[in-house]
Design a protein around this motif. Structure first.
Motif, PDB file in Angstrom:
ATOM      1  N   LEU A  92       0.668  -1.242   0.072  1.00  0.00           N
ATOM      2  CA  LEU A  92      -0.086   0.214  -0.039  1.00  0.00           C
ATOM      3  C   LEU A  92       0.731   1.261  -0.088  1.00  0.00           C
ATOM      4  CD1 LEU A  92      -3.092   0.702  -0.101  1.00  0.00           C
ATOM      5  CD2 LEU A  92      -2.885   0.599   2.254  1.00  0.00           C
ATOM      6  N   ASP A  93       1.986   0.987   0.745  1.00  0.00           N
ATOM      7  CA  ASP A  93       3.106   2.457   0.476  1.00  0.00           C
ATOM      8  C   ASP A  93       3.379   2.392  -0.886  1.00  0.00           C
ATOM      9  OD1 ASP A  93       2.815   2.752   3.307  1.00  0.00           O
ATOM     10  OD2 ASP A  93       4.667   1.288   3.704  1.00  0.00           O
ATOM     11  N   GLN A  94       3.731   1.423  -1.635  1.00  0.00           N
ATOM     12  CA  GLN A  94       4.261   1.494  -3.034  1.00  0.00           C
ATOM     13  C   GLN A  94       3.295   1.887  -4.036  1.00  0.00           C
ATOM     14  OE1 GLN A  94       5.638  -1.959  -4.727  1.00  0.00           O
ATOM     15  NE2 GLN A  94       7.138  -0.918  -6.152  1.00  0.00           N
ATOM     16  N   ASN A 232     -12.378  -7.030   6.486  1.00  0.00           N
ATOM     17  CA  ASN A 232     -11.354  -6.120   6.839  1.00  0.00           C
ATOM     18  C   ASN A 232     -11.876  -4.655   6.462  1.00  0.00           C
ATOM     19  OD1 ASN A 232      -9.129  -8.302   7.029  1.00  0.00           O
ATOM     20  ND2 ASN A 232     -10.456  -9.014   5.341  1.00  0.00           N
ATOM     21  N   PRO A 233     -12.859  -3.929   7.016  1.00  0.00           N
ATOM     22  CA  PRO A 233     -13.119  -2.693   6.710  1.00  0.00           C
ATOM     23  C   PRO A 233     -12.154  -1.588   6.905  1.00  0.00           C
ATOM     24  CG  PRO A 233     -14.291  -3.455   8.826  1.00  0.00           C
ATOM     25  CD  PRO A 233     -13.472  -4.825   8.342  1.00  0.00           C
ATOM     26  N   GLU A 237     -10.836   1.138   4.086  1.00  0.00           N
ATOM     27  CA  GLU A 237     -10.936   2.244   4.159  1.00  0.00           C
ATOM     28  C   GLU A 237      -9.272   3.053   3.778  1.00  0.00           C
ATOM     29  OE1 GLU A 237     -13.390   4.161   4.761  1.00  0.00           O
ATOM     30  OE2 GLU A 237     -14.709   3.077   5.664  1.00  0.00           O
ATOM     31  N   GLU A 238      -8.483   2.254   4.261  1.00  0.00           N
ATOM     32  CA  GLU A 238      -6.952   2.863   3.982  1.00  0.00           C
ATOM     33  C   GLU A 238      -6.769   2.598   2.476  1.00  0.00           C
ATOM     34  OE1 GLU A 238      -3.574   1.855   6.367  1.00  0.00           O
ATOM     35  OE2 GLU A 238      -4.756   0.290   7.347  1.00  0.00           O
ATOM     36  N   VAL A 242      -6.175   5.983  -0.073  1.00  0.00           N
ATOM     37  CA  VAL A 242      -5.171   6.001  -1.119  1.00  0.00           C
ATOM     38  C   VAL A 242      -5.848   6.387  -2.321  1.00  0.00           C
ATOM     39  CG1 VAL A 242      -3.249   4.653  -2.059  1.00  0.00           C
ATOM     40  CG2 VAL A 242      -3.585   4.690   0.273  1.00  0.00           C
ATOM     41  N   GLU A 243      -6.655   5.546  -2.716  1.00  0.00           N
ATOM     42  CA  GLU A 243      -7.271   5.824  -4.162  1.00  0.00           C
ATOM     43  C   GLU A 243      -7.572   7.146  -4.282  1.00  0.00           C
ATOM     44  OE1 GLU A 243     -10.436   2.750  -6.094  1.00  0.00           O
ATOM     45  OE2 GLU A 243     -11.670   3.976  -4.424  1.00  0.00           O
ATOM     46  N   GLN A 244      -8.290   7.849  -3.265  1.00  0.00           N
ATOM     47  CA  GLN A 244      -8.595   9.197  -3.437  1.00  0.00           C
ATOM     48  C   GLN A 244      -7.674  10.179  -3.582  1.00  0.00           C
ATOM     49  OE1 GLN A 244     -11.010  10.644  -0.147  1.00  0.00           O
ATOM     50  NE2 GLN A 244     -12.000  12.095  -1.598  1.00  0.00           N
ATOM     51  N   ARG A 245      -6.453   9.890  -2.823  1.00  0.00           N
ATOM     52  CA  ARG A 245      -5.397  10.776  -2.877  1.00  0.00           C
ATOM     53  C   ARG A 245      -4.629  10.728  -4.190  1.00  0.00           C
ATOM     54  NH1 ARG A 245      -3.326   8.915   1.586  1.00  0.00           N
ATOM     55  NH2 ARG A 245      -1.452   7.770   0.724  1.00  0.00           N
ATOM     56  N   ILE A 246      -4.403   9.496  -4.558  1.00  0.00           N
ATOM     57  CA  ILE A 246      -3.745   9.666  -5.982  1.00  0.00           C
ATOM     58  C   ILE A 246      -4.374   9.520  -7.344  1.00  0.00           C
ATOM     59  CG2 ILE A 246      -1.829   7.892  -4.846  1.00  0.00           C
ATOM     60  CD1 ILE A 246      -3.107   5.606  -6.226  1.00  0.00           C
ATOM     61  N   GLY A 247      -5.707   9.503  -7.024  1.00  0.00           N
ATOM     62  CA  GLY A 247      -6.854   9.789  -8.153  1.00  0.00           C
ATOM     63  C   GLY A 247      -6.765   8.572  -9.172  1.00  0.00           C
ATOM     64  N   HIS A 248      -6.326   7.267  -8.677  1.00  0.00           N
ATOM     65  CA  HIS A 248      -6.505   6.259  -9.567  1.00  0.00           C
ATOM     66  C   HIS A 248      -7.315   4.990  -8.688  1.00  0.00           C
ATOM     67  CE1 HIS A 248      -4.519   2.412 -11.449  1.00  0.00           C
ATOM     68  NE2 HIS A 248      -4.863   3.193 -12.443  1.00  0.00           N
TER      69      HIS A 248
END
Length: 268
Positions: A92-94, A232-233, A237-238, A242-248
């Motif tokens: 997830l970091d990557q 694994n809610p 959510e994490e 990330v999805e929202q932050r990177i726009g992908h």
């Protein structure tokens, strides 16, 4: 899905290898493979000290308990257990660093977090074996790399060669062959072997998950992804953050936000 599966996979000369490396995700296929390879080595008179189990630790993106279960499986057979992981953070970091999720055509999750890390381990194992065995000082160390890939799983996997040289992992200091010991096995054969071993399997299967990989694998179907999110809610959510932050989006046709929405729907 109609997949043509080869009739059998020949067993290589196990005694000819200095190191037999078993990749374990703690999933059902690698668990059954572990039991099978140990039995084959015992029958061939190959000492268990030559067998090493490696788990590529994916961090928080794995199902809880995965690492401990892989270790437990190895210890049940008295085998040395190694853990490898990417030093620059988990998957997830990557994803956040790259700005894109993996895909079927860009599986850096496998190449960076598994293949590359296991290759580094091979370097260390070859050096250690050479130090302990001076007679191998002037020749390459022979490594048999075992993976629990089955042809029945997909058309792409059915096209793989079940045994042969691993040219990418071979160099002047080591010769690596790759073996898929349970390549022709059915899922029934896998579970029969697991039951016979008496070792526990991961509880994610009892929840209805067909595979144990990342909790949220980009190759998984929507039904499995929703089920994973229900159990694994916080991790879902994490991913959504990330999805929202990177726009992908997590998948081109399915966002993690949508997976979460479906997971929260009342059961009918």
């Amino acid at each position: 899905m109609n997949i043509s599966v080869p009739l059998e996979v020949s067993t290589p000369d196990l005694a000819s290898y200095d190191v037999i490396l078993i990749n374990s995700s703690a999933g059902k296929d690698s668990q059954a493979m572990l039991t099978h390879v140990v039995e084959q080595c015992d029958a061939a008179g190959v000492g268990r000290w030559r067998i090493i189990v490696v788990h590529a630790d994916l961090g928080r993106v794995e199902w809880p308990g995965t690492l401990d279960l892989a270790r437990r499986h190895a210890e049940a057979y008295g085998l040395y257990f190694e853990v490898v992981r990417r030093e620059l953070g988990d998957l997830l970091d990557q994803i956040a660093q790259r700005g894109k999720f993996p895909s079927a055509t860009a599986r850096y999750c496998t190449s960076d977090h598994k293949t590359a890390q296991v290759a580094k381990l091979m370097t260390r194992l070859a050096k250690a074996h050479r130090r302990r065995n001076p007679s191998t000082l002037f020749r390459p160390i022979r490594i048999l790399n075992c993976l629990g890939i089955r042809a029945e799983e997909s058309h792409a996997r059915a096209k793989k060669v079940p045994f042969g040289p691993d040219k990418a992992a071979t160099n002047s200091r080591r010769i690596v062959d790759r073996w898929l010991p349970i390549f022709t096995w059915t899922q029934d054969q896998v579970w029969t072997t697991i039951r016979r071993s008496g070792l526990p399997h991961h509880p994610a299967y009892d929840l209805g998950m067909p595979r144990l990989s990342c909790v949220f694998c980009v190759l998984a179907g929507s039904k499995e992804l929703v089920l994973a999110a229900q159990h694994n809610p916080a991790l879902a959510e994490e991913y959504a953050a990330v999805e929202q932050r990177i726009g992908h989006t997590f998948k081109a046709d399915l966002s993690m936000a949508e997976i979460l929405r479906r997971a929260k729907e009342p059961v009918r």
